[in-house]
Design an enzyme around this catalytic site. Structure first.
Site, PDB file in Angstrom:
ATOM      1  N   THR A 118       0.795  -1.337  -0.041  1.00 36.04           N
ATOM      2  CA  THR A 118       0.290   0.165  -0.080  1.00 36.04           C
ATOM      3  C   THR A 118       0.693   0.864  -0.408  1.00 36.04           C
ATOM      4  O   THR A 118       2.038   1.092   0.244  1.00 36.04           O
ATOM      5  CB  THR A 118      -1.019  -0.237   0.993  1.00 36.04           C
ATOM      6  N   TYR A 142      -1.449   0.534  10.036  1.00 38.08           N
ATOM      7  CA  TYR A 142      -2.342  -0.256   8.939  1.00 38.08           C
ATOM      8  C   TYR A 142      -0.909  -0.005   7.985  1.00 38.08           C
ATOM      9  O   TYR A 142      -0.538  -1.198   7.818  1.00 38.08           O
ATOM     10  CB  TYR A 142      -3.364   0.685   7.929  1.00 38.08           C
TER      11      TYR A 142
HETATM   12  N1  LIG Z   1      -8.631  -0.997  -0.892  1.00 41.66           N
HETATM   13  C1  LIG Z   1      -7.565   0.046  -1.352  1.00 41.66           C
HETATM   14  O1  LIG Z   1      -7.354   1.067  -1.521  1.00 41.66           O
HETATM   15  C2  LIG Z   1      -6.211  -0.815  -1.262  1.00 41.66           C
HETATM   16  C3  LIG Z   1      -5.026   0.235  -1.676  1.00 41.66           C
HETATM   17  C4  LIG Z   1      -4.058  -0.510  -0.711  1.00 41.66           C
HETATM   18  C5  LIG Z   1      -3.777  -1.717  -0.681  1.00 41.66           C
HETATM   19  N2  LIG Z   1      -4.542  -2.368  -0.404  1.00 41.66           N
HETATM   20  C6  LIG Z   1      -4.832  -4.298  -0.580  1.00 41.66           C
HETATM   21  O2  LIG Z   1      -5.230  -5.357  -0.957  1.00 41.66           O
HETATM   22  C7  LIG Z   1      -5.822  -5.714  -0.274  1.00 41.66           C
HETATM   23  C8  LIG Z   1      -6.984  -6.351  -0.641  1.00 41.66           C
HETATM   24  O3  LIG Z   1      -7.294  -5.285  -0.204  1.00 41.66           O
HETATM   25  P1  LIG Z   1      -9.699  -5.361  -0.812  1.00 41.66           P
HETATM   26  O4  LIG Z   1     -10.050  -3.951  -1.028  1.00 41.66           O
HETATM   27  O5  LIG Z   1      -9.673  -6.111  -1.930  1.00 41.66           O
HETATM   28  O6  LIG Z   1     -10.435  -5.201   0.695  1.00 41.66           O
HETATM   29  P2  LIG Z   1     -11.426  -7.013   1.304  1.00 41.66           P
HETATM   30  O7  LIG Z   1     -11.823  -6.779   2.256  1.00 41.66           O
HETATM   31  O8  LIG Z   1     -12.435  -6.147  -0.017  1.00 41.66           O
HETATM   32  O9  LIG Z   1     -10.528  -8.141   1.226  1.00 41.66           O
HETATM   33  C9  LIG Z   1      -9.944  -8.980   1.558  1.00 41.66           C
HETATM   34  C10 LIG Z   1     -10.438  -9.927   1.755  1.00 41.66           C
HETATM   35  O10 LIG Z   1      -9.339 -10.920   1.722  1.00 41.66           O
HETATM   36  C11 LIG Z   1     -10.896 -12.063   2.961  1.00 41.66           C
HETATM   37  N3  LIG Z   1      -9.832 -12.509   4.261  1.00 41.66           N
HETATM   38  C12 LIG Z   1      -9.124 -11.331   5.594  1.00 41.66           C
HETATM   39  N4  LIG Z   1      -8.537 -11.769   6.881  1.00 41.66           N
HETATM   40  C13 LIG Z   1      -8.392 -12.947   6.286  1.00 41.66           C
HETATM   41  C14 LIG Z   1      -7.610 -14.486   6.390  1.00 41.66           C
HETATM   42  N5  LIG Z   1      -6.914 -14.038   7.538  1.00 41.66           N
HETATM   43  N6  LIG Z   1      -8.000 -15.488   5.735  1.00 41.66           N
HETATM   44  C15 LIG Z   1      -8.283 -15.579   4.893  1.00 41.66           C
HETATM   45  N7  LIG Z   1      -9.542 -14.675   4.202  1.00 41.66           N
HETATM   46  C16 LIG Z   1      -9.087 -13.563   5.181  1.00 41.66           C
HETATM   47  C17 LIG Z   1     -11.371 -11.282   3.318  1.00 41.66           C
HETATM   48  O11 LIG Z   1     -12.302 -11.871   3.395  1.00 41.66           O
HETATM   49  C18 LIG Z   1     -11.934 -10.405   1.900  1.00 41.66           C
HETATM   50  O12 LIG Z   1     -12.288 -11.581   0.950  1.00 41.66           O
HETATM   51  C19 LIG Z   1      -5.245  -6.224   0.881  1.00 41.66           C
HETATM   52  O13 LIG Z   1      -4.172  -6.641   1.363  1.00 41.66           O
HETATM   53  C20 LIG Z   1      -5.033  -4.489   1.253  1.00 41.66           C
HETATM   54  O14 LIG Z   1      -4.239  -3.889   2.346  1.00 41.66           O
HETATM   55  C21 LIG Z   1      -6.226  -1.784  -1.023  1.00 41.66           C
HETATM   56  O1  LIG Z   2     -16.094   9.012   3.626  1.00 39.75           O
HETATM   57  C1  LIG Z   2     -15.335   9.545   3.590  1.00 39.75           C
HETATM   58  C2  LIG Z   2     -13.920   8.659   3.346  1.00 39.75           C
HETATM   59  C3  LIG Z   2     -13.000   9.435   3.434  1.00 39.75           C
HETATM   60  N1  LIG Z   2     -12.494  10.036   3.306  1.00 39.75           N
HETATM   61  C4  LIG Z   2     -10.746  11.256   2.390  1.00 39.75           C
HETATM   62  O2  LIG Z   2     -10.551  10.493   1.655  1.00 39.75           O
HETATM   63  C5  LIG Z   2      -9.680  10.513   1.539  1.00 39.75           C
HETATM   64  C6  LIG Z   2      -9.464   9.424   0.860  1.00 39.75           C
HETATM   65  O3  LIG Z   2     -10.004   7.831   2.185  1.00 39.75           O
HETATM   66  P1  LIG Z   2     -10.524   7.012   2.101  1.00 39.75           P
HETATM   67  O4  LIG Z   2     -10.708   6.300   3.032  1.00 39.75           O
HETATM   68  O5  LIG Z   2     -10.932   6.880   0.480  1.00 39.75           O
HETATM   69  O6  LIG Z   2      -8.528   5.771   1.934  1.00 39.75           O
HETATM   70  P2  LIG Z   2      -7.456   5.909   2.577  1.00 39.75           P
HETATM   71  O7  LIG Z   2      -6.595   6.977   1.260  1.00 39.75           O
HETATM   72  O8  LIG Z   2      -7.913   6.707   3.823  1.00 39.75           O
HETATM   73  O9  LIG Z   2      -6.760   4.212   2.198  1.00 39.75           O
HETATM   74  C7  LIG Z   2      -7.081   3.784   1.219  1.00 39.75           C
HETATM   75  O10 LIG Z   2      -5.369   4.512   0.530  1.00 39.75           O
HETATM   76  C8  LIG Z   2      -4.240   4.126   1.433  1.00 39.75           C
HETATM   77  C9  LIG Z   2      -3.077   4.382   0.124  1.00 39.75           C
HETATM   78  O11 LIG Z   2      -2.930   5.247  -0.117  1.00 39.75           O
HETATM   79  C10 LIG Z   2      -4.478   2.272   1.799  1.00 39.75           C
HETATM   80  O12 LIG Z   2      -3.467   1.845   0.341  1.00 39.75           O
HETATM   81  C11 LIG Z   2      -5.642   2.215   2.884  1.00 39.75           C
HETATM   82  O13 LIG Z   2      -5.914   0.560   2.219  1.00 39.75           O
HETATM   83  C12 LIG Z   2      -7.226   2.504   1.714  1.00 39.75           C
HETATM   84  O14 LIG Z   2      -8.153   1.994   2.164  1.00 39.75           O
HETATM   85  C13 LIG Z   2      -8.907  10.120   2.817  1.00 39.75           C
HETATM   86  O15 LIG Z   2      -8.197  11.463   2.421  1.00 39.75           O
HETATM   87  C14 LIG Z   2     -10.349  10.667   3.848  1.00 39.75           C
HETATM   88  O16 LIG Z   2     -10.039  11.284   5.067  1.00 39.75           O
HETATM   89  C15 LIG Z   2     -13.743  11.477   3.306  1.00 39.75           C
HETATM   90  O17 LIG Z   2     -13.557  12.534   3.559  1.00 39.75           O
HETATM   91  N2  LIG Z   2     -14.592  11.168   3.499  1.00 39.75           N
END
Ligand SMILES: NC(=O)c1ccc[n+]([C@@H]2O[C@H](COP(=O)([O-])OP(=O)(O)OC[C@H]3O[C@@H](n4cnc5c(N)ncnc54)[C@H](O)[C@@H]3O)[C@@H](O)[C@H]2O)c1
Ligand SMILES: O=c1ccn([C@@H]2O[C@H](COP(=O)(O)OP(=O)(O)O[C@H]3O[C@H](CO)[C@H](O)[C@H](O)[C@H]3O)[C@@H](O)[C@H]2O)c(=O)[nH]1
Length: 330
Positions: A118, A142
Site C-alpha cells: 500500500t 495499517y
Molecule cells: N482498497 C484499497 O484501496 C487498497 C489500497 C491499498 C492496498 N490494498 C490492499 O489490497 C488487499 C485487498 O484489499 P480489498 O480492498 O480487496 O479488501 P477486502 O476486504 O475486500 O478483501 C480482503 C479479502 O481477504 C479476506 N480475508 C481477510 N482476512 C483473511 C484471513 N485471515 N484469511 C483468509 N482470508 C482473509 C476477506 O474475506 C476478503 O475477501 C489488501 O491486502 C489491502 O491491504 C487495498
Molecule cells: O467518507 C469519507 C471517506 C474518505 N474521506 C477522505 O478521502 C480520502 C481517501 O480516503 P479513503 O478512506 O478512501 O482511502 P485512504 O486514503 O484512507 O486509504 C486507502 O488508500 C491507502 C493508500 O493511499 C491504503 O492503501 C488503504 O488501504 C486504502 O483504504 C481521505 O483523505 C479521507 O479522509 C472523506 O473525506 N470522507
C-alpha cells in the site's frame, strides 16, 4: 501450474480472479475466510477453499493438491482508522498471519509471490509523486503492518531462493467494466464508495474529513487507480516472475492526484445528484497528499492502464453500487 489467490473473494482479489480467468489461466484457487469477502463474487470455475491464511496445514495441503507455483496475497484488514484504534488486531491480521502464510507457502514449494502492499507505507511523503526508493515512513499501524510484511517477504525470498513482486497500491476504486464485481463491503469507508452511496440516497450525507490540509483546496489529495487496471498489473507481474524476472517493488497508481472535494464534484456531476456534504474535522491517520511515482511499473513490466479516467471510475462505481442495492433487496 496454478495460482493461489488469498483474499480472492474480496474487492481487489475478485478482480484479479476475473483477470486470470479472462486471460485463460489454468487453475485459480482462492483461499478466503469470507470475513469481508463474498463467495458469490467468484466465477464458478474457481476453487474456493474457505479458511484462514495462517492455517499452515490448510495452506500446505492446498498448494500441494493443486500444484500451485505462485501466490497472490491479498487477504488483509484494510481500514486505516480502524488500525489506529486496533493496532494489535492489524499486526495480527496483516503481519503475523502473513508470516505464517509465507512460511507454509515456501515450505510447500511456491516459487513466486505477489504481495498487496500500500501507499500507506510512505506515510506523509516528503516527495510527491512518490518514487519507490523513497525511504518508507508509515504514519499509521495499517501502513506499518504492511511494511513489515514487505520486509519479511524480501528477507525470506533471498534466503529461500524465491522471487516476488510487491505492489504498493494507491487508492483503488471503480468496478469491473463488465459489471461482474465491484466494492461490495457493507459499511465500507472508501471515499468513492461512500460518495456513490450518498448519491444513490443510501447515506444521508457525505462527510469531508479535514479541510485545513496544506493542499490547494484544503482537502486531502489521493491517486485513484481503477481496479481492473490494478488486476492487470498483477497479471503482468505474474508473467514477469514466471519468465524468470527478478524481484521488484512497484507503485500502482496513475501519477495524478485528486482532492476529496474534486472527487465529490465528479460524483455529483456523473450521478446528477447534489447530495448533502458536511465539512468535518480530520480523520486520524490520514496523510495530506499521496500520489504515485508511476513510471517504474510501466518500464519494468510494460503495464499500460486502460481506465485512467476519474469519470469512468466513478461511473463504474455508481453502476456497481446501484446493482448491489438491487441485489441486496432480493
Ligand atoms: N482498497 C484499497 O484501496 C487498497 C489500497 C491499498 C492496498 N490494498 C490492499 O489490497 C488487499 C485487498 O484489499 P480489498 O480492498 O480487496 O479488501 P477486502 O476486504 O475486500 O478483501 C480482503 C479479502 O481477504 C479476506 N480475508 C481477510 N482476512 C483473511 C484471513 N485471515 N484469511 C483468509 N482470508 C482473509 C476477506 O474475506 C476478503 O475477501 C489488501 O491486502 C489491502 O491491504 C487495498
Ligand atoms: O467518507 C469519507 C471517506 C474518505 N474521506 C477522505 O478521502 C480520502 C481517501 O480516503 P479513503 O478512506 O478512501 O482511502 P485512504 O486514503 O484512507 O486509504 C486507502 O488508500 C491507502 C493508500 O493511499 C491504503 O492503501 C488503504 O488501504 C486504502 O483504504 C481521505 O483523505 C479521507 O479522509 C472523506 O473525506 N470522507
Amino acid at each position: 501450474m496454478a495460482v493461489l489467490v488469498t483474499g480472492g473473494a474480496g474487492y481487489i482479489g475478485s478482480h484479479m480472479v476475473l483477470a486470470l480467468i479472462d486471460a485463460g489461466h489454468e487453475e485459480v484457487v482462492v483461499l478466503d475466510d469470507l470475513s469481508t469477502g463474498f463467495d458469490w463474487a467468484l466465477p464458478p470455475e474457481v476453487t474456493l477453499v474457505r479458511g484462514d491464511v495462517a492455517d499452515q496445514t490448510l495452506v500446505a495441503e492446498t498448494i500441494r493438491r493443486h500444484n500451485i507455483d505462485a501466490l497472490a496475497h491479498f487477504a488483509a484488514k484494510i481500514v486505516v482508522p480502524d488500525s489506529v484504534s486496533d493496532p494489535l488486531g492489524y499486526y495480527l491480521a496483516n503481519t503475523v498471519k502473513s508470516r505464517a502464510l509465507i512460511e507454509a507457502a515456501i515450505g510447500a514449494g511456491v516459487r513466486h509471490v505477489i504481495f498487496s502492499s500500500t501507499a500507506a507505507v510512505y506515510g506523509e511523503p516528503s516527495v510527491v509523486p512518490v518514487p519507490e526508493d523513497l525511504a518508507p515512513n508509515p504514519i499509521n499501524p495499517y501502513g506499518r503492518s504492511k511494511l513489515m510484511t514487505e520486509w519479511m517477504l524480501e528477507d525470506a525470498a533471498r534466503a529461500h531462493g524465491i522471487t516476488y513482486v510487491v505492489l504498493r497500491y494507491f487508492n483503488v476504486a471503480g468496478a469491473d467494466p463488465r459489471g461482474r464485481s465491484g466494492q461490495s463491503t457493507p459499511n465500507a469507508t472508501h471515499l468513492i464508495k461512500v460518495a456513490t452511496q450518498a448519491a444513490l440516497g443510501r447515506r444521508e450525507r457525505l462527510e469531508v474529513f479535514g479541510t485545513d490540509y496544506p493542499t490547494p483546496d484544503g482537502s486531502c489529495l489521493r491517486d485513484y487507480i481503477q481496479v481492473s487496471d490494478l488486476a492487470q498489473a498483477h497479471l503482468v507481474a505474474l508473467n514477469h516472475l514466471r519468465r524468470g524476472g527478478e524481484s521488484l517493488t512497484l507503485n500502482c497508481g496513475y501519477g495524478r492526484g485528486y482532492s476529496v472535494l474534486e472527487v465529490i464534484d465528479v460524483v455529483k456531476s456523473v450521478s446528477g445528484v447534489d447530495f448533502p456534504v458536511k465539512l468535518s474535522p480530520r480523520r486520524p491517520g490520514d496523510p495530506s497528499r499521496i500520489i504515485a511515482g508511476a513510471d517504474r511499473i510501466r518500464a519494468e513490466l510494460g503495464w499500460v492502464p486502460q481506465h485512467d479516467d476519474l469519470r469512468e471510475i466513478v461511473t463504474q462505481a455508481l453502476a456497481w453500487e446501484d446493482a448491489l442495492g438491487r441485489r441486496n433487496r432480493i
